[in-house]
Design a protein around this motif. Structure first.
Motif, PDB file in Angstrom:
ATOM      1  N   LEU A 199       0.808  -1.208   0.000  1.00 48.51           N
ATOM      2  CA  LEU A 199       0.000   0.000   0.000  1.00 48.51           C
ATOM      3  C   LEU A 199       0.840   1.255   0.000  1.00 48.51           C
ATOM      4  N   LEU A 200       2.128   1.116   0.235  1.00 47.09           N
ATOM      5  CA  LEU A 200       2.987   2.288   0.303  1.00 47.09           C
ATOM      6  C   LEU A 200       3.132   2.971  -1.051  1.00 47.09           C
ATOM      7  N   LEU A 201       2.759   2.312  -2.150  1.00 48.50           N
ATOM      8  CA  LEU A 201       2.921   2.930  -3.456  1.00 48.50           C
ATOM      9  C   LEU A 201       1.927   4.068  -3.610  1.00 48.50           C
ATOM     10  N   SER A 202       2.394   5.152  -4.176  1.00 45.77           N
ATOM     11  CA  SER A 202       1.536   6.318  -4.347  1.00 45.77           C
ATOM     12  C   SER A 202       0.766   6.246  -5.648  1.00 45.77           C
ATOM     13  N   ALA A 203      -0.042   7.255  -5.894  1.00 42.55           N
ATOM     14  CA  ALA A 203      -0.863   7.276  -7.105  1.00 42.55           C
ATOM     15  C   ALA A 203      -0.046   7.396  -8.370  1.00 42.55           C
ATOM     16  N   VAL A 204       1.260   7.556  -8.241  1.00 43.88           N
ATOM     17  CA  VAL A 204       2.109   7.629  -9.434  1.00 43.88           C
ATOM     18  C   VAL A 204       2.031   6.344 -10.247  1.00 43.88           C
ATOM     19  N   LEU A 205       1.605   5.231  -9.629  1.00 45.18           N
ATOM     20  CA  LEU A 205       1.460   3.973 -10.361  1.00 45.18           C
ATOM     21  C   LEU A 205       0.445   4.105 -11.476  1.00 45.18           C
TER      22      LEU A 205
ATOM     23  N   THR B  40       5.799  22.044 -16.185  1.00 47.09           N
ATOM     24  CA  THR B  40       6.241  23.336 -16.692  1.00 47.09           C
ATOM     25  C   THR B  40       6.888  24.156 -15.593  1.00 47.09           C
ATOM     26  N   ASP B  41       6.896  23.618 -14.412  1.00 46.71           N
ATOM     27  CA  ASP B  41       7.455  24.330 -13.268  1.00 46.71           C
ATOM     28  C   ASP B  41       8.873  23.835 -13.018  1.00 46.71           C
ATOM     29  N   THR B  42       9.877  24.640 -13.359  1.00 47.34           N
ATOM     30  CA  THR B  42      11.270  24.239 -13.220  1.00 47.34           C
ATOM     31  C   THR B  42      11.626  23.909 -11.780  1.00 47.34           C
ATOM     32  N   ALA B  43      11.056  24.652 -10.851  1.00 45.26           N
ATOM     33  CA  ALA B  43      11.355  24.408  -9.439  1.00 45.26           C
ATOM     34  C   ALA B  43      10.858  23.036  -9.014  1.00 45.26           C
ATOM     35  N   GLN B  44       9.636  22.675  -9.471  1.00 46.19           N
ATOM     36  CA  GLN B  44       9.109  21.359  -9.125  1.00 46.19           C
ATOM     37  C   GLN B  44       9.949  20.254  -9.738  1.00 46.19           C
ATOM     38  N   ALA B  45      10.409  20.469 -10.982  1.00 45.95           N
ATOM     39  CA  ALA B  45      11.244  19.461 -11.642  1.00 45.95           C
ATOM     40  C   ALA B  45      12.540  19.267 -10.872  1.00 45.95           C
ATOM     41  N   GLY B  46      13.136  20.385 -10.430  1.00 44.50           N
ATOM     42  CA  GLY B  46      14.376  20.283  -9.671  1.00 44.50           C
ATOM     43  C   GLY B  46      14.166  19.573  -8.350  1.00 44.50           C
ATOM     44  N   ALA B  47      13.029  19.854  -7.710  1.00 43.53           N
ATOM     45  CA  ALA B  47      12.725  19.187  -6.445  1.00 43.53           C
ATOM     46  C   ALA B  47      12.525  17.699  -6.655  1.00 43.53           C
TER      47      ALA B  47
ATOM     48  N   GLY C  21       5.874  13.027  -4.562  1.00 43.53           N
ATOM     49  CA  GLY C  21       5.747  12.772  -3.136  1.00 43.53           C
ATOM     50  C   GLY C  21       6.989  12.063  -2.618  1.00 43.53           C
ATOM     51  N   ASP C  22       6.799  10.921  -1.967  1.00 42.65           N
ATOM     52  CA  ASP C  22       7.945  10.194  -1.424  1.00 42.65           C
ATOM     53  C   ASP C  22       8.334   9.003  -2.293  1.00 42.65           C
ATOM     54  N   SER C  23       7.813   8.946  -3.519  1.00 40.98           N
ATOM     55  CA  SER C  23       8.100   7.821  -4.408  1.00 40.98           C
ATOM     56  C   SER C  23       8.912   8.267  -5.621  1.00 40.98           C
TER      57      SER C  23
ATOM     58  N   ALA D 221       8.098   0.200 -15.416  1.00 39.54           N
ATOM     59  CA  ALA D 221       8.837   1.035 -14.463  1.00 39.54           C
ATOM     60  C   ALA D 221       8.986   0.320 -13.134  1.00 39.54           C
ATOM     61  N   LEU D 222       9.991   0.757 -12.373  1.00 42.50           N
ATOM     62  CA  LEU D 222      10.091   0.432 -10.961  1.00 42.50           C
ATOM     63  C   LEU D 222       9.606   1.656 -10.199  1.00 42.50           C
ATOM     64  N   VAL D 223       8.642   1.462  -9.320  1.00 40.39           N
ATOM     65  CA  VAL D 223       8.130   2.561  -8.495  1.00 40.39           C
ATOM     66  C   VAL D 223       8.467   2.231  -7.050  1.00 40.39           C
ATOM     67  N   VAL D 224       9.299   3.053  -6.414  1.00 37.20           N
ATOM     68  CA  VAL D 224       9.858   2.701  -5.112  1.00 37.20           C
ATOM     69  C   VAL D 224       9.820   3.881  -4.145  1.00 37.20           C
ATOM     70  N   ARG D 225       9.932   3.535  -2.871  1.00 34.89           N
ATOM     71  CA  ARG D 225      10.157   4.553  -1.845  1.00 34.89           C
ATOM     72  C   ARG D 225      10.930   3.913  -0.705  1.00 34.89           C
ATOM     73  N   ALA D 226      11.568   4.724   0.124  1.00 28.39           N
ATOM     74  CA  ALA D 226      12.336   4.214   1.254  1.00 28.39           C
ATOM     75  C   ALA D 226      11.389   3.658   2.316  1.00 28.39           C
ATOM     76  N   ASP D 227      11.812   2.546   2.955  1.00 29.43           N
ATOM     77  CA  ASP D 227      10.955   1.931   3.971  1.00 29.43           C
ATOM     78  C   ASP D 227      11.351   2.313   5.392  1.00 29.43           C
ATOM     79  N   GLY D 228      12.353   3.199   5.519  1.00 30.09           N
ATOM     80  CA  GLY D 228      12.792   3.613   6.840  1.00 30.09           C
ATOM     81  C   GLY D 228      13.768   2.652   7.489  1.00 30.09           C
TER      82      GLY D 228
END
Length: 437
Positions: free
Chosen positions: A6-12, A22-29, A91-93, A104-111
């Motif tokens: 369930l940890l996977l975000s809606a990016v799946l 179109t937001d350069t700042a968001q892309a950099g983040a 987000g965190d993924s 794709a591989l969709v991942v996030r850190a598990d702590g």
């Protein structure tokens, strides 16, 4: 070839397109977030499917300030490194697009110092997600115990059998050094590419992951038939095993040691219908608004190689990796190549971008067309001159008059060692003969 955390975000659900903004700042983040997850260095991933663990190796590097992932597959003649540079974060993924494949591989850190998530295939007809865990650091594919001798080394006459009992022949070629085993299986429609693993006692396990396909093979000596001889070292003459493909594919296999094992002649498996001598097609090019036919002025008076392929097909990927630079070096001799793409979707607006990505990845200079969907019936319908079509890739050689002179089924890629060298030599002999006429 189930369920996922369930940890996977809606990016799946983002589909097969690369993340854009179109937001350069968001892309950099996003880049910074992905870089924070993907620590540079070696990693070991593990896919959980069918009650099995399918391991694979990859490396994270930083290039031009951005993380890049290389899938690593080892084989008989070294290793391949498949570059995955389309990496985005939400987000965190982090989402890692996998080479030429719509996956794709969709991942996030598990702590706990690991990455968790899923391998997602977007072009599957049904939802396709396989749970994944990855750990940083130099690690073997499999845990193994000490091995004595090289009982799996050699050439093996092999038979695979699916769940329905249908079987097909193959040739297994393995090389064992201590605990480590490399090799592949050759079939009439191609090979299983780079396979590597370890021997654990008398059990051999090897796997591969190219981004679009995850394979696990397990083999054991067939002791039930009393074929393991013990001298100074063990020498096996028969093997039985299982083959797992992705989240649902499963077959069994048996093999007998046979240094003379070989497959049927690849030039005899696909052929034209009686009375036919030419191909007659006109398909839309990946260059929108144009079409491709072997009767076009560009191809007249030239030797033409027609490549039947799909961007989803790993053996087609291997053939393309050879054909693209070969064409650049040889087109001035009076030879052309036409790639006929059969993709997962019948929609041109979905199929053409997949082939364009293949063209970009492999720097393809020859023409590509959208010819149909990725099944044998589609090929048969779109190329009715063929009496029989077995699989992808298939390569058709036309002489300077447009007459079909040879049809070769399958392609033995670089993971097959000497068979790959033989494949390239055969290709060049065929073209050279036609050019001299």
């Amino acid at each position: 070839m189930k369920a996922y955390p369930l940890l996977l975000s809606a990016v799946l659900l983002a589909g097969c397109q690369s993340a854009t903004t179109t937001d350069t700042a968001q892309a950099g983040a996003g880049t910074a977030s992905a870089a924070a997850l993907l620590t540079p260095g070696p990693w070991r991933g593990e896919l959980a499917a069918q009650g099995q663990k399918i391991p694979f190796l990859f490396e994270v590097k930083t290039e031009a300030g951005k993380p890049v992932v290389y899938l690593i597959n080892k084989g008989l003649n070294g290793e391949e490194r498949l570059r995955c540079d389309e990496i985005s974060a939400a987000g965190d993924s982090a989402t890692i697009k996998l080479h030429v494949f719509d996956a794709a591989l969709v991942v996030r850190a598990d702590g706990q110092g690991k990455l968790r998530g899923a391998w997602v295939k977007y072009d599957s007809k049904t939802p396709y997600r396989v749970p994944l865990v990855a750990t940083a650091g130099e690690q073997p594919l499999f845990q193994s115990t000490a091995a004595k001798g090289s009982p799996f080394s050699g050439t093996w006459k092999t038979e695979f059998k699916d769940k329905t009992g249908k079987s097909y022949p193959a040739v297994g070629i393995f090389k064992q050094t201590g605990r480590d085993v490399t090799g592949t299986f050759l079939t009439t429609t191609g090979d299983y590419r780079y396979l590597a693993g370890q021997m654990d006692g008398s059990t051999m396990r090897f796997s591969t992951f190219d981004g679009g396909h995850a394979f696990l093979f397990i083999g054991k000596p067939n002791n039930s038939q009393g074929i393991a001889d013990t001298l100074n070292d063990q020498v096996y003459t028969k093997i039985k095993g299982d083959y797992y493909s992705g989240k649902s594919g499963h077959e069994t296999w048996t093999a007998t040691l046979d240094p003379k094992a070989k497959l049927p002649d690849a030039d005899t498996l696909t052929y034209l219908k009686k009375g036919e001598s030419r191909l007659n097609f006109k398909f839309p090019s990946i260059v929108q608004g144009s079409s491709i036919s072997p009767t076009d002025p560009k191809y007249r008076g030239k030797v033409v190689v027609v490549q039947i392929l799909g961007s989803w097909c790993p053996n087609c990927m291997d053939e393309t990796a050879y054909l693209a630079p070969w064409y650049a070096q040889n087109k001035a001799r009076g030879v052309e190549v036409i790639g006929l793409g059969y993709e997962r979707s019948a929609d041109y607006d979905k199929a053409a971008p997949r082939l364009r990505k293949l063209k970009e990845r492999y720097h393809i200079g020859y023409d590509l067309a959208v010819a149909g969907t990725s099944d044998k019936d589609s090929v048969a319908a779109s190329l009715p001159q063929l009496a029989k079509f077995l699989g992808f890739p298939t390569t058709i050689f036309l002489d300077k008059k447009g007459v079909v002179r040879s049809i070769r089924t399958g392609f033995s890629g670089p993971g097959t060692g000497q068979y790959y060298e033989d494949e390239k030599a055969h290709f060049n002999r065929t073209v050279d003969k036609l050019l001299k006429e």
